[in-house]
Design a protein around this motif. Structure first.
Motif, PDB file in Angstrom:
ATOM      1  N   LYS A 140       0.836  -1.211   0.000  1.00  0.00           N
ATOM      2  CA  LYS A 140       0.000   0.000   0.000  1.00  0.00           C
ATOM      3  C   LYS A 140       0.863   1.250   0.000  1.00  0.00           C
ATOM      4  N   THR A 145      -1.186  -1.574  -4.460  1.00  0.00           N
ATOM      5  CA  THR A 145      -2.501  -2.188  -4.311  1.00  0.00           C
ATOM      6  C   THR A 145      -3.443  -1.640  -5.386  1.00  0.00           C
ATOM      7  N   TYR A 224      -4.841  -7.921  -2.192  1.00  0.00           N
ATOM      8  CA  TYR A 224      -4.431  -6.593  -2.657  1.00  0.00           C
ATOM      9  C   TYR A 224      -5.411  -5.916  -3.617  1.00  0.00           C
TER      10      TYR A 224
END
Length: 306
Positions: A140, A145, A224
Motif C-alpha cells: 500500500k 494495491t 491486494y
C-alpha cells in the motif's frame, strides 16, 4: 565353454526383459493414476449433465455436448479476467526468469562486492518473512494495491530459483567465460551471449515454476485487489466455484427454453465446478510439454553442483 556363456547371456537377457516388462507395467499404472483425474474431469464436462451429476460417467463420455463451456464462457468478467491472468503469467514469468538468471550469474562471480553477505541475506528471506499485514502495508505504501504490477513486482526475486541458477552457472566450464573476457566482452555481453544460451535447461525449469505459480495464484488478488477489472481468472473462478449452486440457477434462468427443458444440457453445480476446473488446468497442461524436455536436465544439474 562357449555354450555356457551363451546360456548365461540368454538367462541374463531374460531377466532384463522381465525387469523391463514389470517396470513398464508399474509406470503405466502410475501414468494412468496421474492422468485419470484430468480425463475424468474432461469427460464429465462434455457428457450429459444429469448423468454426470448422478456419478454415472466414469470411463467414457455419454451424450456428448459442449453447452457447459458455452455457458461458462458467458459468465460476467471471465474474458477480462483471463486476459489479466495471461498478462501476469507472461510478464511475470519473463521478469522472474531474467532476474533469476542475472542474480544467479552475479552470485557466481568471485569479484562481486560482498558477494557472500548479499547471498546470505537473500537466503535468509527463504525462511523468515515479516508476515501478511506488514506485506500489505508495504504494498500500500508503494501504491501497488489495486494495480496490475502488484502481481509482477513481489514475485520477481525468488531466492530458490536464484540458488538453482547459481548452482547451474557454477557447473559451466569457466573457459567459456574466460574466452569471452580475453576478447574484451563486458559482464553484460558475457551474460547475454555466453551464460543465457548455456542455461536453457535451468531457465526452462524456472519458467515452468513461475508460470504455474502465476497462473494458479489467487490469494494476491484476494489480499491486494478490490477493483473487479483487475481480478485474475483464478480468483474469479474461485468465487464461481463457491457459488456453483447459484450460478447453475442463474445460467438456467438465462438460457433458452429448449436448453432448460433438456436435462442433458441443463447446468448443475457439478457441471459448473468441473467445467471451471478444466478451464483452469488446460492452459498449464498445454504449456508444460513445451518445456518438459529441459525440465529434468535443468532440475538435476541445477540442484547438484557438477
Amino acid at each position: 565353454m562357449d555354450a555356457m556363456v551363451k546360456k548365461k547371456r540368454k538367462h541374463v537377457s531374460g531377466k532384463d526383459r522381465a525387469f523391463s516388462l514389470v517396470n513398464g507395467l508399474i509406470f503405466t499404472i502410475f501414468t494412468i493414476i496421474c492422468v485419470y483425474p484430468f480425463y475424468y474431469l474432461i469427460i464429465n464436462t462434455i457428457s450429459a449433465n444429469d448423468l454426470s451429476a448422478n456419478g454415472m460417467v466414469n470411463f467414457l463420455p455419454q451424450k456428448i455436448h459442449f453447452q457447459n463451456y458455452i455457458e461458462v464462457f458467458k459468465l460476467n468478467g471471465l474474458g477480462r479476467a483471463a486476459l489479466v491472468s495471461l498478462g501476469r503469467t507472461v510478464i511475470g514469468t519473463i521478469c522472474t526468469v531474467m532476474a533469476s538468471a542475472f542474480l544467479g550469474y552475479m552470485f557466481s562471480q568471485q569479484k562481486m562486492w560482498h558477494r557472500k553477505l548479499w547471498y546470505r541475506m537473500m537466503v535468509i528471506t527463504m525462511y523468515f518473512n515479516a508476515g501478511l499485514i506488514p506485506m500489505f502495508m508495504t504494498m500500500k505504501t508503494l501504491h501497488l494495491t489495486n494495480t496490475f504490477w502488484v502481481y509482477i513486482i513481489p514475485a520477481i526475486v525468488q531466492p530458490f530459483n536464484i540458488i538453482m541458477v547459481k548452482t547451474y552457472v557454477e557447473s559451466i566450464p569457466p573457459a567459456l567465460e574466460e574466452a569471452a573476457m580475453i576478447d574484451g566482452a563486458g559482464i553484460l555481453t558475457r551474460f547475454f551471449k555466453v551464460i543465457l544460451p548455456t542455461c536453457k535447461p535451468i531457465l526452462a525449469t524456472v519458467a515452468i515454476w513461475s508460470a504455474v505459480g502465476q497462473w494458479n495464484s489467487f490469494q494476491d488478488t484476494l489480499i491486494y485487489i478490490t477493483d473487479q477489472k483487475l481480478y485474475s481468472l483464478q480468483y474469479l473462478l474461485y468465487t464461481y466455484l463457491n457459488q456453483a449452486n447459484s450460478l447453475a440457477t442463474m445460467v438456467k434462468s438465462s438460457g433458452s427454453v429448449a436448453a432448460i427443458a433438456n436435462l442433458a444440457t441443463q447446468q448443475t453445480p457439478t457441471s459448473i465446478r468441473m467445467t471451471i476446473s478444466v478451464i483452469v488446468v488446460l492452459p498449464i497442461l498445454f504449456v508444460y510439454p513445451i518445456f518438459q524436455r529441459y525440465f529434468v536436465k535443468g532440475i538435476m544439474i541445477g540442484s547438484v553442483k557438477g
